[in-house]
Scaffold this motif. Structure first.
Motif, PDB file in Angstrom:
ATOM      1  N   ARG A   1      35.389   0.724   2.130  1.00 55.47           N
ATOM      2  CA  ARG A   1      35.361  -0.144   0.859  1.00 55.47           C
ATOM      3  C   ARG A   1      36.628  -0.977   0.786  1.00 55.47           C
ATOM      4  NH1 ARG A   1      31.620   3.056   1.215  1.00 55.47           N
ATOM      5  NH2 ARG A   1      30.364   3.845  -0.453  1.00 55.47           N
ATOM      6  N   SER A   2      36.513  -2.236   0.725  1.00 50.97           N
ATOM      7  CA  SER A   2      37.563  -3.296   0.703  1.00 50.97           C
ATOM      8  C   SER A   2      37.606  -3.962  -0.940  1.00 50.97           C
ATOM      9  CB  SER A   2      37.405  -4.406   1.796  1.00 50.97           C
ATOM     10  OG  SER A   2      36.035  -5.129   1.451  1.00 50.97           O
ATOM     11  N   GLY A   3      38.734  -4.502  -1.028  1.00 49.61           N
ATOM     12  CA  GLY A   3      39.114  -5.393  -2.251  1.00 49.61           C
ATOM     13  C   GLY A   3      39.054  -4.556  -3.663  1.00 49.61           C
ATOM     14  N   PHE A   4      39.161  -3.152  -3.432  1.00 48.25           N
ATOM     15  CA  PHE A   4      39.628  -2.491  -4.563  1.00 48.25           C
ATOM     16  C   PHE A   4      40.819  -2.986  -5.614  1.00 48.25           C
ATOM     17  CE2 PHE A   4      37.852   1.930  -3.099  1.00 48.25           C
ATOM     18  CZ  PHE A   4      36.836   1.667  -3.215  1.00 48.25           C
TER      19      PHE A   4
ATOM     20  N   LYS B   1      33.830  -3.482  -8.774  1.00 48.07           N
ATOM     21  CA  LYS B   1      32.952  -3.923 -10.055  1.00 48.07           C
ATOM     22  C   LYS B   1      31.444  -4.204  -9.489  1.00 48.07           C
ATOM     23  CE  LYS B   1      36.665  -5.744 -12.471  1.00 48.07           C
ATOM     24  NZ  LYS B   1      37.215  -6.982 -13.258  1.00 48.07           N
ATOM     25  N   GLU B   2      31.151  -4.099  -8.193  1.00 44.27           N
ATOM     26  CA  GLU B   2      29.825  -4.363  -7.743  1.00 44.27           C
ATOM     27  C   GLU B   2      29.291  -3.069  -7.358  1.00 44.27           C
ATOM     28  OE1 GLU B   2      28.492  -7.566  -7.958  1.00 44.27           O
ATOM     29  OE2 GLU B   2      30.490  -8.091  -9.028  1.00 44.27           O
ATOM     30  N   LEU B   3      29.813  -2.068  -7.276  1.00 44.84           N
ATOM     31  CA  LEU B   3      29.482  -0.829  -6.815  1.00 44.84           C
ATOM     32  C   LEU B   3      28.616   0.067  -7.784  1.00 44.84           C
ATOM     33  CD1 LEU B   3      32.781   0.481  -4.923  1.00 44.84           C
ATOM     34  CD2 LEU B   3      30.577  -0.475  -3.960  1.00 44.84           C
TER      35      LEU B   3
ATOM     36  N   VAL C   1      45.286   4.431 -10.231  1.00 44.76           N
ATOM     37  CA  VAL C   1      44.831   3.620 -11.425  1.00 44.76           C
ATOM     38  C   VAL C   1      44.610   2.240 -10.914  1.00 44.76           C
ATOM     39  CG1 VAL C   1      44.867   3.087 -13.936  1.00 44.76           C
ATOM     40  CG2 VAL C   1      45.796   5.101 -12.959  1.00 44.76           C
ATOM     41  N   LEU C   2      43.411   1.611 -10.778  1.00 44.23           N
ATOM     42  CA  LEU C   2      43.171   0.475 -10.671  1.00 44.23           C
ATOM     43  C   LEU C   2      42.762  -0.710 -11.523  1.00 44.23           C
ATOM     44  CD1 LEU C   2      40.193   1.363  -7.753  1.00 44.23           C
ATOM     45  CD2 LEU C   2      42.524   0.619  -7.328  1.00 44.23           C
TER      46      LEU C   2
END
Length: 113
Positions: A6-9, A15-17, A65-66
């Motif tokens: 998965r990229s861009g976390f 947010k798209e998941l 924490v993202l």
């Protein structure tokens, strides 16, 4: 066993998941479900005011924490915090303002109350 990427976390790519129910006020996106002795890896999304009851860590737990902040009995952890909970440790978790965390568990936790 195939690896999952998965990229861009760090930039909100999560947010798209798709997320599914996990606990009241908390949803989950499994990156890798527990399978045999393999650890579980997921994203957890807490609504503002959501909590997870006191639980025991049977194995190591690591959290990044993202977005937002997550708290437990030892403090409040804002965006960018990296938390390591050792096997045998226990705590409860909540988020006053909501948060998204990347989490890995060596073993499923045991809810204590």
């Amino acid at each position: 066993m195939a690896e999952t990427i998965r990229s861009g976390f760090h930039a909100g790519g999560w947010k798209e998941l798709a997320f599914e129910a996990f606990r009241e006020g908390v949803t989950i996106h499994w990156i890798r479900r527990f399978e045999g002795e393999a650890p579980g890896v997921a994203l957890l999304k807490y609504e503002a005011g959501a909590s997870v009851p006191r639980h025991l860590h049977v194995g190591l737990e690591t959290i990044l924490v993202l977005e937002g902040s997550q708290s437990d009995e030892t403090g409040r952890y804002p965006t960018g915090s990296f938390i390591v909970n050792a096997p045998g440790s226990e705590h409860s978790v909540w988020s006053e303002d909501g948060c998204v965390v990347l989490i890995q568990w060596d073993r499923p936790v045991q809810i204590l109350n």
